[in-house]
Motif scaffolding. Structure first.
Motif, PDB file in Angstrom:
ATOM      1  N   LEU A  61       0.821  -1.211   0.000  1.00 57.20           N
ATOM      2  CA  LEU A  61       0.000   0.000   0.000  1.00 57.20           C
ATOM      3  C   LEU A  61       0.855   1.262   0.000  1.00 57.20           C
ATOM      4  O   LEU A  61       0.489   2.270  -0.616  1.00 57.20           O
ATOM      5  N   TRP A  62       1.992   1.214   0.681  1.00 52.65           N
ATOM      6  CA  TRP A  62       2.854   2.394   0.742  1.00 52.65           C
ATOM      7  C   TRP A  62       3.408   2.734  -0.640  1.00 52.65           C
ATOM      8  O   TRP A  62       3.546   3.905  -0.995  1.00 52.65           O
ATOM      9  N   ARG A  63       3.714   1.704  -1.430  1.00 53.13           N
ATOM     10  CA  ARG A  63       4.188   1.986  -2.785  1.00 53.13           C
ATOM     11  C   ARG A  63       3.047   2.478  -3.667  1.00 53.13           C
ATOM     12  O   ARG A  63       3.238   3.398  -4.474  1.00 53.13           O
ATOM     13  N   VAL A  64       1.852   1.893  -3.519  1.00 51.75           N
ATOM     14  CA  VAL A  64       0.709   2.377  -4.291  1.00 51.75           C
ATOM     15  C   VAL A  64       0.459   3.853  -3.988  1.00 51.75           C
ATOM     16  O   VAL A  64       0.129   4.637  -4.875  1.00 51.75           O
ATOM     17  N   GLY A  65       0.641   4.228  -2.712  1.00 52.71           N
ATOM     18  CA  GLY A  65       0.450   5.614  -2.304  1.00 52.71           C
ATOM     19  C   GLY A  65       1.640   6.512  -2.576  1.00 52.71           C
ATOM     20  O   GLY A  65       1.698   7.639  -2.044  1.00 52.71           O
ATOM     21  N   GLU A  66       2.584   6.038  -3.391  1.00 54.28           N
ATOM     22  CA  GLU A  66       3.779   6.805  -3.765  1.00 54.28           C
ATOM     23  C   GLU A  66       4.546   7.283  -2.542  1.00 54.28           C
ATOM     24  O   GLU A  66       5.139   8.351  -2.539  1.00 54.28           O
ATOM     25  N   ARG A  67       4.475   6.487  -1.486  1.00 55.29           N
ATOM     26  CA  ARG A  67       5.203   6.749  -0.237  1.00 55.29           C
ATOM     27  C   ARG A  67       4.844   8.109   0.365  1.00 55.29           C
ATOM     28  O   ARG A  67       5.676   8.761   0.992  1.00 55.29           O
ATOM     29  N   GLN A  84     -15.020   0.975   7.102  1.00 57.20           N
ATOM     30  CA  GLN A  84     -14.515   2.143   7.817  1.00 57.20           C
ATOM     31  C   GLN A  84     -13.206   2.513   7.128  1.00 57.20           C
ATOM     32  O   GLN A  84     -12.352   1.655   6.897  1.00 57.20           O
ATOM     33  N   ILE A  85     -13.031   3.769   6.785  1.00 60.14           N
ATOM     34  CA  ILE A  85     -11.916   4.181   5.932  1.00 60.14           C
ATOM     35  C   ILE A  85     -10.934   5.036   6.725  1.00 60.14           C
ATOM     36  O   ILE A  85     -11.302   6.062   7.289  1.00 60.14           O
ATOM     37  N   PHE A  86      -9.678   4.586   6.744  1.00 58.64           N
ATOM     38  CA  PHE A  86      -8.611   5.291   7.458  1.00 58.64           C
ATOM     39  C   PHE A  86      -7.633   5.860   6.440  1.00 58.64           C
ATOM     40  O   PHE A  86      -7.229   5.175   5.496  1.00 58.64           O
ATOM     41  N   GLU A  87      -7.221   7.083   6.650  1.00 60.10           N
ATOM     42  CA  GLU A  87      -6.193   7.704   5.804  1.00 60.10           C
ATOM     43  C   GLU A  87      -4.987   8.028   6.659  1.00 60.10           C
ATOM     44  O   GLU A  87      -5.120   8.647   7.720  1.00 60.10           O
ATOM     45  N   VAL A  88      -3.804   7.597   6.215  1.00 59.97           N
ATOM     46  CA  VAL A  88      -2.573   7.815   6.976  1.00 59.97           C
ATOM     47  C   VAL A  88      -1.533   8.438   6.056  1.00 59.97           C
ATOM     48  O   VAL A  88      -1.576   8.270   4.842  1.00 59.97           O
ATOM     49  N   THR A  89      -0.593   9.140   6.667  1.00 55.21           N
ATOM     50  CA  THR A  89       0.431   9.842   5.883  1.00 55.21           C
ATOM     51  C   THR A  89       1.847   9.430   6.258  1.00 55.21           C
ATOM     52  O   THR A  89       2.799  10.109   5.904  1.00 55.21           O
ATOM     53  N   SER A  90       1.992   8.324   6.969  1.00 61.67           N
ATOM     54  CA  SER A  90       3.332   7.807   7.274  1.00 61.67           C
ATOM     55  C   SER A  90       3.288   6.295   7.292  1.00 61.67           C
ATOM     56  O   SER A  90       2.256   5.687   7.614  1.00 61.67           O
ATOM     57  N   LEU A  91       4.414   5.676   6.927  1.00 64.13           N
ATOM     58  CA  LEU A  91       4.498   4.222   6.920  1.00 64.13           C
ATOM     59  C   LEU A  91       4.317   3.664   8.321  1.00 64.13           C
ATOM     60  O   LEU A  91       3.674   2.626   8.514  1.00 64.13           O
ATOM     61  N   GLU A  92       4.844   4.334   9.313  1.00 61.06           N
ATOM     62  CA  GLU A  92       4.717   3.869  10.699  1.00 61.06           C
ATOM     63  C   GLU A  92       3.248   3.825  11.120  1.00 61.06           C
ATOM     64  O   GLU A  92       2.793   2.830  11.705  1.00 61.06           O
ATOM     65  N   ASP A  93       2.490   4.869  10.806  1.00 59.38           N
ATOM     66  CA  ASP A  93       1.071   4.889  11.158  1.00 59.38           C
ATOM     67  C   ASP A  93       0.310   3.793  10.408  1.00 59.38           C
ATOM     68  O   ASP A  93      -0.605   3.170  10.957  1.00 59.38           O
ATOM     69  N   LEU A  94       0.684   3.577   9.153  1.00 62.12           N
ATOM     70  CA  LEU A  94       0.032   2.526   8.373  1.00 62.12           C
ATOM     71  C   LEU A  94       0.254   1.164   9.016  1.00 62.12           C
ATOM     72  O   LEU A  94      -0.687   0.366   9.152  1.00 62.12           O
ATOM     73  N   GLN A  95       1.477   0.873   9.423  1.00 62.35           N
ATOM     74  CA  GLN A  95       1.778  -0.413  10.057  1.00 62.35           C
ATOM     75  C   GLN A  95       1.035  -0.566  11.376  1.00 62.35           C
ATOM     76  O   GLN A  95       0.571  -1.669  11.714  1.00 62.35           O
ATOM     77  N   ILE A  96       0.889   0.517  12.113  1.00 64.60           N
ATOM     78  CA  ILE A  96       0.163   0.460  13.391  1.00 64.60           C
ATOM     79  C   ILE A  96      -1.297   0.094  13.159  1.00 64.60           C
ATOM     80  O   ILE A  96      -1.859  -0.778  13.843  1.00 64.60           O
ATOM     81  N   VAL A  97      -1.931   0.728  12.187  1.00 68.22           N
ATOM     82  CA  VAL A  97      -3.344   0.461  11.919  1.00 68.22           C
ATOM     83  C   VAL A  97      -3.531  -0.955  11.379  1.00 68.22           C
ATOM     84  O   VAL A  97      -4.458  -1.672  11.777  1.00 68.22           O
ATOM     85  N   ILE A  98      -2.650  -1.383  10.474  1.00 69.24           N
ATOM     86  CA  ILE A  98      -2.767  -2.739   9.930  1.00 69.24           C
ATOM     87  C   ILE A  98      -2.576  -3.779  11.024  1.00 69.24           C
ATOM     88  O   ILE A  98      -3.320  -4.763  11.101  1.00 69.24           O
TER      89      ILE A  98
END
Length: 412
Positions: A155-161, A191-205
């Protein structure tokens, strides 16, 4: 000053072991279900647009591909042979599973923490033969960590980091049946979550990983929905360039657009390097977007219907930065990988090497690849016409190589 008392050393080691167990329990286990909180609820307009883009059918009718509602990310038994492997039947989800599987293996073999890596990776770059089997027999917690890292990396690559969207279902439905939308049990609960850092993404996942792993749950669909919203619905439709009307497509094991979206961040059907402009005397040249940069995971493909050069993967897909490939032979998806990190960086390493093959249906094997064209050892010539699809996939990168199956079996 060292202590030579064995009893004291034993007690210290016992204490360390207990501390390690306590630390491991900080992970969220499948039976520890954190309730979904935060994020934004899906709207009817978004649910309709998602269903149309992914499945290509009106949202007023039931989902035509029910396998997406019941395919989770399920591993084979931990700490055993093939413990790294995801399982899945033959369906349109197989291509997506192959991409996730590739990232899981990439992390297990080449994403180990530095202290562990120093003791298991030799100076040549190859994982030590006494340790790579251990790396490929992960514990249950290591399986979860690898899956979390794999989903995050995709997902981080899809989101262009820069930013990502993650979708997870909660208990109650936000939408009700009407003439516009027919519920499917998942989309209307998002439920839709939007994150702007890889660390936050990993926490939510990690918090909601159990939703991706729930038996017969929609884990694969949640990843695809997340990737589509991360890329953007309009961009996904534009990426497909009218090659197909929906992301899933008609291919038996999933379309190239799904695989390319998760591998490269674009849902393009084109596998070449860069951008090609195609036109003629009567039409303006229009861009065909291929692969813009090399990734850690590649793609190898052989299919009689795509034997022309324009339909073959370019060098950026054939030569990733790590020796892990999604492999598609005659439309059937699997995984090819080597335990030697330096395979694609050292010419000598490519003269003779082994490749592991795995498919989510349980097929697996070990192949020896010999590219020494001037080899003095006598050997039978490789008859490409008689080669199996997976051998033809390998020959698409290492032409004229001699391939020997060291072992091959099918897991139950």
């Amino acid at each position: 000053m060292s202590n030579d008392n064995p009893d004291v050393e034993s007690k210290v080691e016992d204490k360390r072991s207990r501390e390690r167990v306590l630390y491991a329990r900080k992970h969220v286990l499948p039976d520890q279900k954190a309730p979904v909180a935060g994020g934004e609820p899906v709207t009817e307009a978004l649910a309709v647009a998602l269903r149309n883009a992914v499945f290509g059918a009106p949202a007023a009718v039931p989902v035509p591909r029910p396998e997406w509602l019941r395919t989770a990310f399920t591993f084979r038994p931990a700490e055993r042979e093939l413990g790294y492997g995801l399982t899945g039947g033959r369906s349109t989800v197989r291509g997506l599973l192959a991409v996730v599987q590739a990232h899981v293996v990439r992390h297990l073999l080449f994403g180990v923490p530095a202290p562990f890596a120093n003791s298991t990776v030799m100076s040549s770059g190859m994982v030590h033969p006494y340790h790579h089997e251990r790396l490929l027999r992960p514990t249950a917690l290591e399986q979860q960590d690898a899956l979390c890292v794999a989903l995050s990396a995709i997902l981080w690559r899809v989101g262009e980091r820069k930013r990502c969207v993650l979708t997870v279902p909660q208990e109650e439905s936000y939408l009700h049946p009407n003439q516009i939308y027919c519920p499917d049990g998942v989309t209307e609960k998002l439920q839709i979550f939007e994150v702007t850092s890889l660390e936050d993404l990993q926490i939510v996942i990690k918090r909601y990983l159990y939703l991706f792993q729930a038996e017969c749950g929609p884990g694969a669909l949640l990843l695809l929905y997340s990737a589509v919203l991360t890329r953007g619905l309009d961009k996904v439709v534009a990426d497909m360039d009218q090659a197909q009307t929906s992301l899933i497509g008609a291919a038996e094991e999933g379309s190239a657009c799904v695989v390319m979206l998760l591998l490269t961040g674009r849902a393009t059907p084109y596998l070449h390097n860069g951008v090609l402009y195609v036109g003629d005397e009567e039409h303006y040249a229009l861009p065909r977007w291929g692969v813009l940069s090399r990734g850690e995971v590649g793609l190898l493909l052989w299919d009689e219907a795509r034997e022309d050069d324009a339909a073959q993967p370019g060098s950026r897909l054939k030569t990733p930065s790590l020796p892990v490939w999604v492999a598609s032979g005659a439309g059937h998806f699997g995984l090819l990988f080597s335990t030697n990190r330096e395979l694609l960086r050292n010419y000598h390493a490519e003269r003779r090497f082994d490749l592991h093959y795995y498919s989510c249906n349980g097929s697996h094997g070990l192949l020896s690849i010999d590219t020494r064209y001037d080899c003095e050892e006598p050997r039978e010539p490789m008859v490409e016409a008689l080669a199996s699809p997976i051998e033809k996939v390998i020959l698409s990168k290492w032409q004229d190589a001699h391939i020997t199956w060291i072992k091959s079996s099918h897991a139950v």
